[in-house]
Design an enzyme around this catalytic site. Structure first.
Site, PDB file in Angstrom:
ATOM      1  N   ASN A 154      -0.883  47.604 -11.337  1.00 45.11           N
ATOM      2  CA  ASN A 154      -0.115  48.536 -12.183  1.00 45.11           C
ATOM      3  C   ASN A 154       1.017  49.027 -11.501  1.00 45.11           C
ATOM      4  OD1 ASN A 154      -2.240  49.107 -10.239  1.00 45.11           O
ATOM      5  ND2 ASN A 154      -2.150  51.386 -11.097  1.00 45.11           N
ATOM      6  N   GLU A 249      -8.473  52.074  -2.258  1.00 43.49           N
ATOM      7  CA  GLU A 249      -8.130  53.178  -3.307  1.00 43.49           C
ATOM      8  C   GLU A 249      -8.624  52.646  -4.507  1.00 43.49           C
ATOM      9  OE1 GLU A 249      -6.873  55.951  -2.361  1.00 43.49           O
ATOM     10  OE2 GLU A 249      -6.213  55.343  -0.364  1.00 43.49           O
ATOM     11  N   CYS A 285      -4.425  55.243 -11.542  1.00 41.85           N
ATOM     12  CA  CYS A 285      -5.571  55.527 -11.443  1.00 41.85           C
ATOM     13  C   CYS A 285      -5.637  57.350 -11.351  1.00 41.85           C
ATOM     14  CB  CYS A 285      -5.819  55.299  -9.743  1.00 41.85           C
ATOM     15  SG  CYS A 285      -6.101  53.479  -9.704  1.00 41.85           S
TER      16      CYS A 285
END
Length: 482
Positions: A154, A249, A285
């Site tokens: 992403n 993460e 996210c």
């Protein structure tokens, strides 16, 4: 814009053994270039090269590490439009978003260049009791050694930067495995690194098949694994990583609370929520997924947010006017379309959007989504936002905490006591007051709790993870006469 083919990089050098990894234009679905695929033997060779580079990297002076990072900054600035174009094609980002990511790439390397010469250490007072009289302590930070870095699709440049730049600043040889959906950005970054005088073996950027990545996770010669990606995969990798440090993460399900006295005009709040929810098609996210609005403002904010979602222009990300590009692929869009349909079947209302054409999913706003539906409990990772109202601030905080994720939360309020209470009570890595949870500066300690991860990124904090404290204790004798 794209070359016909790209190498991978092994021990600072390009390798072109094949053209086995196709790269797809995320809007057209066509194969636009190919990248060399790394073998299991290449992975082993990359690890061995990183081990050999451990001592040369440790001895590389801080000013030399800084020079490498500053070279990267200059070259990224020179190639900014090229890099934005690559992101537009391989990641499907609208040009505005792609240019923003290139800017953040540059900022991240700048910050790492500054940190590279700051070092870290302190003088300790050890004379805390009579038995320690005459003792002094000193600490300094030293590189942990070779590190393994795995990044998602992403943010193919900036999430790579958040791992690579601190590794260089810290003096750690690294092996990077970028997403096989978006490998070109990482190879261009490696091309720039190859222009520098980093010691041989200081970096490798490899593209192995999933079956061949085991050593990057399990090999004990690697002293740290830094992974950004899905919740499921991240915790599985941690279980396999053995004794090495692990930084994760992972996913999020970010909520934004709009209080009775929000401290900003509703139009401004609607602008920020729309950006946070639909920026790069929600594939972040910390994309805004849930918006909890005080009943006083619910109907008005709903109307404004729906209008902004409808005003987005979906289409080819290479068109300057496009504000909503495709998701990473059609299966991802179909998954989220199915979640929307599941919620609607149980009483949720689609206020706008919900339609799909290939990988393009319309910007979608819903209300009344049951709290046990995937749209409410899981990470949507797409252009979908859920609205719900509340009357009690305590209840709003409880609802934010109800899920298993805890990355960031946003809060619009002009009540300082409520802002501080949110900071105290919300089980998230960061609370953003006066803005959406999607806000991030690349120097801040970014990361989550609960199922959202382990450890912190942000240049300074990543460097701390990639170094360890070395202690010196000195016993002073009596002063000698001249």
């Amino acid at each position: 814009m794209l070359a016909d083919r790209y190498p991978f990089y092994l021990a600072n050098r390009p390798r072109r053994p094949n053209e086995d990894l196709p790269v797809v234009d995320k809007f057209s679905g066509e194969v636009v270039t190919r990248v060399a695929l790394s073998s299991a033997a290449d992975v082993e060779e990359a690890i061995a090269a990183a081990v050999r580079a451990t001592e040369p990297m440790r001895k590389l002076p801080p000013h030399a590490r800084q020079a490498v990072l500053e070279h990267c900054v200059r070259r990224f600035q020179e190639r900014a439009e090229e890099l934005a174009g690559i992101l537009c094609i391989e990641a499907g980002k609208p040009l505005r978003d792609a240019r923003g990511e290139v800017t953040r790439l540059i900022e991240t390397f700048k910050a790492a260049a500054e940190e590279a010469v700051r070092g870290g250490g302190e003088v300790l007072n050890l004379e805390v009791s009579a038995r320690a009289e005459g003792y002094r302590g000193f600490t300094r930070r030293v590189p942990v050694g070779p590190v393994s870095l795995i990044t998602p699709f992403n943010f193919p440049l900036n999430l790579v930067a958040h791992k690579v730049a601190p590794a260089i600043a810290a003096g750690c040889p690294f092996i990077l495995k970028p997403s096989d959906r978006t490998p070109v950005s990482a190879m261009v970054l490696a091309e720039v690194l190859a222009e520098t005088n980093l010691p041989e073996g200081a970096f490798s950027v490899v593209t192995p098949r999933l079956a061949d990545i085991g050593p990057l996770i399990e090999d004990e010669r690697l002293k740290l694994l830094s992974f950004t990606g899905s919740e499921k995969v991240g915790w599985e990798l941690k279980a396999r990583a053995g004794r090495k440090k692990v930084v994760l993460e992972l996913g999020g399900n970010a909520a934004c609370v709009v209080d009775k006295e929000p401290g900003a005009p509703l139009d401004a709040i609607a602008d920020r929520v729309a950006l946070g929810a639909f920026f790069q098609s929600g594939q972040s996210c910390i994309s805004v997924q849930r918006v909890l609005v005080h009943t006083t403002h619910y109907e008005a904010l709903k109307e404004k947010l729906v209008a902004r979602a409808r005003a987005l222009r979906a289409g080819n990300p290479r068109d300057e006017a496009t504000t909503l590009g495709p998701m990473i692929d059609e299966p991802a869009a179909r998954r989220l379309e199915g979640w929307i349909q599941s919620a609607v079947a149980r009483g949720a209302r689609v206020l706008t959007g919900g339609g799909r054409q290939g990988a393009l999913l319309e910007a979608t706003v819903l209300e009344g989504v049951p709290t046990d539906e995937p749209l409410h409990t899981e990470e949507a990772f797409g252009p979908v936002v859920l609205l719900e109202s509340f009357e009690s601030f305590t209840d709003a905080l409880r609802r934010v905490n109800a899920g298993r994720f805890g990355l960031q939360a946003g809060l619009f309020t002009n009540d300082l006591s409520r802002a501080m209470r949110a900071w105290d009570d919300l089980e998230v890595g960061g609370v953003v007051v006066g803005d959406v949870p999607s806000f991030r500066v690349d120097t801040m300690p970014y990361g989550g709790v609960k199922s959202s991860g382990l450890g912190r990124e942000g240049v300074k904090y990543a460097i701390e993870d990639m170094t360890e404290i070395r202690l010196l204790v000195l016993k002073q004798g009596p002063a000698r006469e001249d």
